[in-house]
Write a protein that holds these residues in place. Structure first.
Motif, PDB file in Angstrom:
ATOM      1  N   SER A  38      -0.370   5.626 -10.541  1.00  0.00           N
ATOM      2  CA  SER A  38       0.543   6.765 -10.534  1.00  0.00           C
ATOM      3  C   SER A  38      -0.285   8.006 -10.236  1.00  0.00           C
ATOM      4  CB  SER A  38       1.280   6.928 -11.867  1.00  0.00           C
ATOM      5  OG  SER A  38       0.481   7.603 -12.815  1.00  0.00           O
ATOM      6  N   SER A  69      -3.590  -1.976  -8.028  1.00  0.00           N
ATOM      7  CA  SER A  69      -2.156  -1.904  -8.330  1.00  0.00           C
ATOM      8  C   SER A  69      -1.355  -2.852  -7.441  1.00  0.00           C
ATOM      9  CB  SER A  69      -1.647  -0.472  -8.164  1.00  0.00           C
ATOM     10  OG  SER A  69      -1.812  -0.025  -6.829  1.00  0.00           O
ATOM     11  N   SER A 114       0.346   2.543  -1.469  1.00  0.00           N
ATOM     12  CA  SER A 114      -0.240   3.351  -2.542  1.00  0.00           C
ATOM     13  C   SER A 114      -0.130   4.838  -2.231  1.00  0.00           C
ATOM     14  CB  SER A 114      -1.711   2.960  -2.741  1.00  0.00           C
ATOM     15  OG  SER A 114      -1.821   1.635  -3.232  1.00  0.00           O
ATOM     16  N   VAL A 117       3.357   5.963  -2.924  1.00  0.00           N
ATOM     17  CA  VAL A 117       3.585   6.147  -4.357  1.00  0.00           C
ATOM     18  C   VAL A 117       3.169   7.550  -4.781  1.00  0.00           C
ATOM     19  CG1 VAL A 117       2.769   5.475  -6.656  1.00  0.00           C
ATOM     20  CG2 VAL A 117       3.428   3.717  -5.001  1.00  0.00           C
ATOM     21  N   ASP A 121       6.792   9.040  -5.454  1.00  0.00           N
ATOM     22  CA  ASP A 121       7.182   8.638  -6.809  1.00  0.00           C
ATOM     23  C   ASP A 121       6.822   9.718  -7.819  1.00  0.00           C
ATOM     24  OD1 ASP A 121       8.136   6.366  -5.690  1.00  0.00           O
ATOM     25  OD2 ASP A 121       6.559   5.042  -6.416  1.00  0.00           O
ATOM     26  N   ALA A 124       5.631   7.798 -12.380  1.00  0.00           N
ATOM     27  CA  ALA A 124       5.809   6.533 -13.083  1.00  0.00           C
ATOM     28  C   ALA A 124       4.708   5.551 -12.695  1.00  0.00           C
ATOM     29  CB  ALA A 124       7.173   5.942 -12.760  1.00  0.00           C
ATOM     30  N   THR A 126       3.216   2.375 -11.352  1.00  0.00           N
ATOM     31  CA  THR A 126       3.718   1.397 -10.389  1.00  0.00           C
ATOM     32  C   THR A 126       2.706   0.285 -10.178  1.00  0.00           C
ATOM     33  OG1 THR A 126       2.819   2.583  -8.479  1.00  0.00           O
ATOM     34  CG2 THR A 126       5.038   3.174  -9.188  1.00  0.00           C
ATOM     35  N   THR A 167      16.009  -0.459  -2.057  1.00  0.00           N
ATOM     36  CA  THR A 167      14.942   0.432  -2.524  1.00  0.00           C
ATOM     37  C   THR A 167      15.490   1.775  -2.959  1.00  0.00           C
ATOM     38  OG1 THR A 167      13.260  -0.619  -1.129  1.00  0.00           O
ATOM     39  CG2 THR A 167      12.840   1.654  -1.821  1.00  0.00           C
ATOM     40  N   SER A 174       9.963   1.195  -6.669  1.00  0.00           N
ATOM     41  CA  SER A 174       9.094   2.236  -6.131  1.00  0.00           C
ATOM     42  C   SER A 174       9.493   2.572  -4.698  1.00  0.00           C
ATOM     43  CB  SER A 174       7.629   1.787  -6.172  1.00  0.00           C
ATOM     44  OG  SER A 174       6.804   2.691  -5.465  1.00  0.00           O
ATOM     45  N   GLY A 176       8.377   5.135  -2.920  1.00  0.00           N
ATOM     46  CA  GLY A 176       7.166   5.486  -2.183  1.00  0.00           C
ATOM     47  C   GLY A 176       6.373   4.275  -1.749  1.00  0.00           C
ATOM     48  N   GLY A 177       6.247   3.293  -2.635  1.00  0.00           N
ATOM     49  CA  GLY A 177       5.484   2.093  -2.299  1.00  0.00           C
ATOM     50  C   GLY A 177       6.095   1.336  -1.142  1.00  0.00           C
ATOM     51  N   HIS A 178       7.415   1.184  -1.164  1.00  0.00           N
ATOM     52  CA  HIS A 178       8.084   0.438  -0.106  1.00  0.00           C
ATOM     53  C   HIS A 178       8.072   1.193   1.218  1.00  0.00           C
ATOM     54  CE1 HIS A 178      10.625  -2.242  -3.029  1.00  0.00           C
ATOM     55  NE2 HIS A 178       9.325  -2.295  -3.261  1.00  0.00           N
TER      56      HIS A 178
END
Length: 227
Positions: A38, A69, A114, A117, A121, A124, A126, A167, A174, A176-178
């Motif tokens: 995060s 992560s 990453s 994220v 994000d 949080a 992740t 998503t 997440s 941002g991750g996706h």
């Protein structure tokens, strides 16, 4: 299959290390705090109380989290879904890319996830391989498009759109991750999966994912240090 084995090994390792049954159902464990990602945990020390009277204090600047992560998961369902998609997408991409370039694509997508994220994000914690998996999914779609095939006429395009919809409209995922992973994978595939009649230089197919991965790391550091 090696990547699936690594993810499963980490999941089992978390269970053995923490001895916390919550790791099976999606709870945050000590391992997730130490290796999850995060923006807040990279930028400043945070205290997490697991409830056993022994709080954990994180150290800022743990850049290893950009990678670790991507191998952590919240519960059996989380890892099962990601490994299923990896199992399906791997055989579609690895034969045409070769093992080395497939690994570079996976790594660049993971790092792009990453970065996403940290950008999108809201602090949080992740974890998960979904950033890398979304990168493979978007790479497969771009690869079809580069070869003159409408990806939305195939299951690849439909699956990508459906998962992007989930998503944004299902909680606890997440974004941002996706999104970050999907963008990174698409950028890589534009070079790596060029059609045969418009081939790219061999060195470029290695340089593209390397550049995307390095840029993701640099931007991640700049974003966190700008806080």
């Amino acid at each position: 299959m090696a990547l699936i084995g690594m993810n499963v090994a980490v999941f089992v390792g978390v269970l053995l290390w923490t001895r916390d049954s919550g790791a099976l159902t999606g709870s945050i464990t000590e391992a997730h705090v130490n290796f999850g990602l995060s923006k807040d945990v990279l930028a400043q020390p945070l205290v997490w109380d697991p409830g056993n009277g022994d709080p954990i204090v994180t150290e800022p600047g743990g850049w290893y989290r950009l990678v670790t992560s991507g191998f952590m998961h919240f519960g059996v369902i989380h890892i099962a879904l990601n490994m299923y998609f990896l199992y399906v997408l791997g055989p579609l991409l690895e034969p045409s890319l070769g093992r080395a370039r497939f690994l570079l694509l996976y790594t660049a997508s993971l790092l792009g996830g990453s970065l996403g994220v940290l950008v999108l994000d809201q602090g949080a914690l992740t974890a998960g391989a979904s950033g890398a998996v979304f990168g493979l999914m978007s790479a497969a779609a771009v690869g079809l498009w580069r070869r003159g095939i409408n990806p939305f006429s195939t299951s690849i395009g439909t699956t990508l759109i459906l998962n992007l919809f989930l998503t944004f409209f299902v909680g606890g995922i997440s974004i941002g991750g996706h999104v970050g992973g999907a963008i990174a994978g698409a950028l890589c595939a534009t070079v790596m999966l060029a059609p045969g009649h418009k081939p790219m230089k061999a060195w470029a197919t290695y340089a593209a994912p390397a550049a995307v991965g390095i840029l993701s790391i640099v931007l991640s550091v700049l974003i966190v240090n700008a806080v």
